[in-house]
Design a protein around this motif. Structure first.
Motif, short mmCIF file in Angstrom:
data_model
loop_
_atom_site.label_atom_id
_atom_site.label_comp_id
_atom_site.label_asym_id
_atom_site.label_seq_id
_atom_site.Cartn_x
_atom_site.Cartn_y
_atom_site.Cartn_z
N THR A 106 -25.22 -7.53 30.07
CA THR A 106 -25.06 -7.54 28.63
C THR A 106 -24.64 -8.91 27.97
O THR A 106 -23.69 -9.31 28.59
N LEU A 107 -25.11 -9.60 27.21
CA LEU A 107 -24.85 -10.81 26.77
C LEU A 107 -23.86 -10.87 25.63
O LEU A 107 -23.42 -9.89 25.12
N VAL A 108 -23.03 -12.09 25.81
CA VAL A 108 -21.74 -12.06 24.96
C VAL A 108 -22.13 -13.20 24.00
O VAL A 108 -22.67 -14.01 24.17
N LYS A 109 -21.24 -13.13 22.83
CA LYS A 109 -21.33 -13.97 21.82
C LYS A 109 -20.67 -15.36 22.20
O LYS A 109 -19.53 -15.41 22.88
N LEU A 110 -21.24 -16.56 22.02
CA LEU A 110 -20.77 -17.69 22.26
C LEU A 110 -20.39 -18.28 20.76
O LEU A 110 -21.03 -18.57 20.01
N GLU A 111 -18.71 -18.34 20.70
CA GLU A 111 -18.23 -18.73 19.43
C GLU A 111 -17.64 -20.28 19.89
O GLU A 111 -16.96 -20.34 20.54
N LEU A 167 -15.37 -33.36 20.55
CA LEU A 167 -15.61 -32.09 21.66
C LEU A 167 -15.93 -30.85 20.97
O LEU A 167 -15.62 -30.58 19.79
N GLU A 168 -16.76 -30.11 21.58
CA GLU A 168 -17.03 -28.64 21.15
C GLU A 168 -16.20 -27.77 22.09
O GLU A 168 -16.13 -27.95 23.27
N VAL A 169 -15.60 -26.87 21.39
CA VAL A 169 -14.70 -25.80 22.24
C VAL A 169 -15.16 -24.15 21.63
O VAL A 169 -15.86 -24.34 20.59
N ARG A 170 -14.91 -23.60 22.67
CA ARG A 170 -15.24 -22.07 22.53
C ARG A 170 -14.28 -21.30 22.65
O ARG A 170 -13.34 -21.64 23.72
N ASN A 171 -14.14 -20.00 22.28
CA ASN A 171 -13.11 -19.05 22.65
C ASN A 171 -13.10 -18.67 24.04
O ASN A 171 -14.20 -18.52 24.83
N GLY A 204 -5.49 -20.49 24.49
CA GLY A 204 -6.30 -21.79 24.52
C GLY A 204 -7.58 -21.51 24.13
O GLY A 204 -8.19 -20.66 24.21
N VAL A 205 -8.39 -22.69 24.14
CA VAL A 205 -9.60 -22.59 23.98
C VAL A 205 -10.35 -23.63 25.01
O VAL A 205 -9.77 -24.67 25.30
N ILE A 206 -11.44 -23.35 25.28
CA ILE A 206 -12.12 -24.07 26.39
C ILE A 206 -12.95 -24.99 26.02
O ILE A 206 -13.90 -24.82 25.00
N ASP A 257 -7.06 -19.66 19.46
CA ASP A 257 -8.62 -19.47 19.35
C ASP A 257 -9.30 -20.79 18.66
O ASP A 257 -8.58 -21.65 17.85
N ILE A 258 -10.68 -20.46 18.35
CA ILE A 258 -11.15 -21.61 17.43
C ILE A 258 -10.95 -21.83 15.98
O ILE A 258 -10.79 -22.89 15.14
N ASP A 259 -10.23 -20.60 15.51
CA ASP A 259 -9.94 -20.39 14.12
C ASP A 259 -8.45 -21.27 14.10
O ASP A 259 -8.53 -22.04 12.90
#
Length: 465
Positions: free
Chosen positions: A368-373, A382-386, A400-402, A431-433
């Motif tokens: 099951t695929l998960v959402k990339l936020e 840099l691009e970060v995600r949850n 933190g965010v990765i 999170d990213i917010d």
């Protein structure tokens, strides 16, 4: 009289014996060697069944007629300021100047939705669309996706517009005839022909944003961007996007975003307002002989799973480090671009059947695929995600965010992919917010402090000035 009858009887008997002998001893051999057209054995590996897609005698006129009226000329007007003195040069002032760029677009619905490239309409202050019948319309920007270079615009016409139906880009075959329809060098309604040269072609961008283009030798030049790549049935199988050339003009290679990816992007834009990206939750790379020797495995094609993200769909479904992904929903995966290209056409919560080789045995694993936020922190490059709770626990942090990738060559040198940013300007990041909020309210004249946990679990800080 009797003598005559006897002679005739002997002659008839002799003739019958002669004919019987001929039939018995000679004619069977000739019968074996004589084969009619209907009885010819098919041991010769030749297929006389031709298809309109692959035949060298394919007629392109029907496909051209179906599609040329649904490909439009897109004009993009941007406003820039031209400095007139040294003060304006440093202060950013100057005389406003309109710059007009041009490209192509494809009408995909009778009510005027048009798909094109993001780079065709980027920074537009005004968009204008010219149809093949020379009617001109103002266009509205609906949404864009820079990652796939796809944009959606719309015109309001009084009548239904001609459009091109989507085809299934997963089914295109090497050597299949295709047409590129667009407006190169402002030459309206140009159709060129070629074949599918390659699938899932990655242009190796430095930002580690793997693409999966359809490569073709149909002539594509400046102005073709955003135009249609269609099969001989007149179905849209790609959006012409790029060429590779030392001169900037076509030299035999052109690339198109597969229609399945483009369709998914615009459907997401229309339904959600942005693109819903789905991920497996693995990191890995393409196999070849050298890599296989280093890893001590026999497989030389496919995607090697180097790690599985804790708590991801791949982790929950049982994918393991060392697995070699060979297929996705029956689609062959020879390299990472095959995998990423297929996932770009899927959404979060979709279930894909992943075929892997594990310890020499083939396994089918539904994932099951998960959402990339994600969020691009432009000031940090840099691009970060949850990060999910399981991954944070594994890395020994509570929040933190990765970092998913670097946005520039300069930042890519520091190998920051995989670090977990825990604070920005000493404020905690959940999170990213939180990252968006902190970056939006910061003092733009002040430096930025980024606190993070590196890949070895060490706490570090960077100051960006």
């Amino acid at each position: 009289m009797k003598q005559t009858i006897k002679m005739m009887a002997v002659a008839l008997f002799a003739g019958a014996v002669t004919l019987g002998g001929y039939k018995y001893f000679i004619e069977p051999d000739q019968a074996v060697a004589t084969i009619t057209q209907e009885e010819r054995p098919n041991f010769i590996p030749t297929n006389f069944t031709t298809s309109p897609v692959s035949s060298t005698n394919a007629d392109f006129t029907e496909a051209a007629e179906k599609t040329v009226h649904a490909v439009v000329h897109v004009k993009n007007t941007t406003i820039s300021r031209q400095p007139t003195n040294i003060m304006e040069y440093f202060s950013g002032g100057g005389k406003p100047r309109a710059i007009v760029g041009a490209g192509s677009g494809v009408i995909i619905s009778p009510d005027g939705y048009i798909i094109t490239n993001n780079h065709v309409i980027a920074n537009a202050s005004q968009l204008e669309v010219t149809l093949n019948n020379n009617k001109i319309y103002k266009a509205e920007l609906i949404g864009t996706d820079p990652n796939t270079d796809i944009a959606l615009i719309k015109v309001d016409a009084e009548e239904d517009l001609p459009f091109i139906p989507f085809g299934d880009s997963n089914n295109v075959q090497l050597g299949e005839w295709v047409l590129a329809v667009g407006n190169p060098f402002n030459l309206n309604s140009t159709v060129t022909a070629g074949i599918i040269s390659a699938k899932a072609r990655d242009l190796n961008r430095f930002d580690r944003n793997p693409q999966s283009f359809i490569q073709t030798d149909a002539a594509v030049n400046r102005g073709n961007s955003g135009g249609a790549l269609v099969n001989v049935r007149g179905e849209l199988i790609g959006i012409n996007t790029a060429i590779t050339s030392e001169t900037g003009s076509y030299v035999g290679y052109s690339f198109a975003v597969p229609s399945n990816v483009a369709r998914k992007v615009i459907e997401d834009i229309m339904e959600y307002g942005d693109v819903q990206r789905a991920i497996l939750g693995i990191s890995g790379g393409t196999l070849n002989t050298n890599v296989a020797d280093e890893l001590g495995i026999e497989e030389t094609q496919g995607v090697y799973v180097a790690s599985v993200e804790k708590g991801s769909g791949a982790d929950k479904s049982g994918l393991k480090k060392g697995d070699v992904i060979k297929k996705m929903d029956g689609i062959v995966v020879r390299k990472f671009a095959d995998l990423s290209g297929y996932l770009n056409s899927k959404r979060p919560n979709d279930v894909v059947d992943v075929t892997v080789m594990r310890n020499g045995r083939e396994k089918h694993i539904p994932v099951t695929l998960v959402k990339l936020e994600t969020y691009e922190i432009q000031d940090l490059g840099l691009e970060v995600r949850n990060a999910n709770a399981a991954l944070l626990k594994q890395r020994g942090v509570e929040h933190g965010v990765i970092v998913s990738k670097a946005l520039s060559k300069d930042m890519a040198r520091y190998n920051l992919e995989g670090i977990i940013i825990t604070k920005i300007n000493d404020e905690k990041i959940e999170d990213i917010d939180d990252a968006k909020r902190i970056m939006n309210k910061r003092d733009y004249n002040a430096p930025i402090k980024m606190t993070f946990i590196n890949q070895r679990g060490e706490l570090n800080s960077f100051i960006f000035r």
